[in-house]
Design a protein around this motif. Structure first.
Motif, short mmCIF file in Angstrom:
data_model
loop_
_atom_site.label_atom_id
_atom_site.label_comp_id
_atom_site.label_asym_id
_atom_site.label_seq_id
_atom_site.Cartn_x
_atom_site.Cartn_y
_atom_site.Cartn_z
N SER A 41 0.82 -1.20 0.00
CA SER A 41 0.00 0.00 0.00
C SER A 41 0.86 1.26 0.00
O SER A 41 0.60 2.20 -0.75
CB SER A 41 -0.93 -0.02 1.21
OG SER A 41 -1.63 1.19 1.32
N GLU A 42 1.89 1.28 0.83
CA GLU A 42 2.79 2.43 0.88
C GLU A 42 3.57 2.56 -0.43
O GLU A 42 3.88 3.67 -0.86
CB GLU A 42 3.75 2.32 2.06
CG GLU A 42 3.07 2.52 3.40
CD GLU A 42 4.01 2.42 4.57
OE1 GLU A 42 5.22 2.16 4.37
OE2 GLU A 42 3.53 2.58 5.71
N GLU A 45 1.28 4.30 -2.75
CA GLU A 45 1.19 5.71 -2.37
C GLU A 45 2.40 6.48 -2.88
O GLU A 45 2.27 7.62 -3.34
CB GLU A 45 1.11 5.84 -0.84
CG GLU A 45 -0.20 5.40 -0.25
CD GLU A 45 -0.18 5.42 1.27
OE1 GLU A 45 0.92 5.52 1.87
OE2 GLU A 45 -1.26 5.32 1.87
N LEU A 70 -1.42 13.25 -1.24
CA LEU A 70 -2.02 12.64 -2.43
C LEU A 70 -3.51 12.90 -2.31
O LEU A 70 -4.18 12.33 -1.45
CB LEU A 70 -1.71 11.15 -2.49
CG LEU A 70 -2.17 10.41 -3.74
CD1 LEU A 70 -1.55 11.03 -4.98
CD2 LEU A 70 -1.79 8.94 -3.65
N LEU A 75 0.54 12.16 3.12
CA LEU A 75 1.28 10.90 3.18
C LEU A 75 2.48 11.00 4.11
O LEU A 75 2.75 10.10 4.89
CB LEU A 75 1.76 10.50 1.78
CG LEU A 75 0.69 10.29 0.73
CD1 LEU A 75 1.33 9.99 -0.62
CD2 LEU A 75 -0.25 9.19 1.14
N ARG A 89 5.62 8.97 8.12
CA ARG A 89 4.42 8.71 7.33
C ARG A 89 3.20 9.01 8.20
O ARG A 89 3.18 8.70 9.38
CB ARG A 89 4.36 7.27 6.89
CG ARG A 89 5.25 6.99 5.71
CD ARG A 89 4.90 5.65 5.08
NE ARG A 89 5.74 5.38 3.96
CZ ARG A 89 5.42 5.63 2.70
NH1 ARG A 89 4.23 6.12 2.43
NH2 ARG A 89 6.24 5.38 1.72
#
Length: 97
Positions: A41-42, A45, A70, A75, A89
């Motif tokens: 997921s990161e 991103e 984003l 983020l 993060r």
């Protein structure tokens, strides 16, 4: 005693003003965090931020802040003062997962 405290505060403020990290330094620190994803997921991103992200640098006289977003979701958030930067993060809200 009060004069000494005020003098130290003025000295710290002046030192902070002249030693706060500039925008390229903050951007490099934020990119370092973005380029080290801990999960898939990161990673997505990071790719999204590279193409459609927005970067905002804020100058607070004795400190600086840099945020990579984003869309409406931040983020990475970085704070800097006295030539040091601290980036992390930003956790996604629980209702967005």
């Amino acid at each position: 005693m009060l004069r000494l405290v005020l003098l130290l505060l003025v000295i710290a403020g002046v030192a902070g003003y002249f030693t706060k990290p500039d925008e390229p330094t903050m951007r490099a620190a934020a990119e370092q965090v973005l380029n080290d994803p801990q999960n898939i997921s990161e990673g997505f991103e990071t790719i999204g931020a590279a193409f459609a992200g927005s970067n905002v640098y804020s100058d607070y006289y004795v400190a600086s802040k840099y945020v990579v977003s984003l869309g409406d979701r931040p983020l990475v958030e970085c704070w800097g003062a006295f030539t040091q930067t601290q980036c992390k993060r930003v956790e996604a809200p629980a209702d967005a997962q």
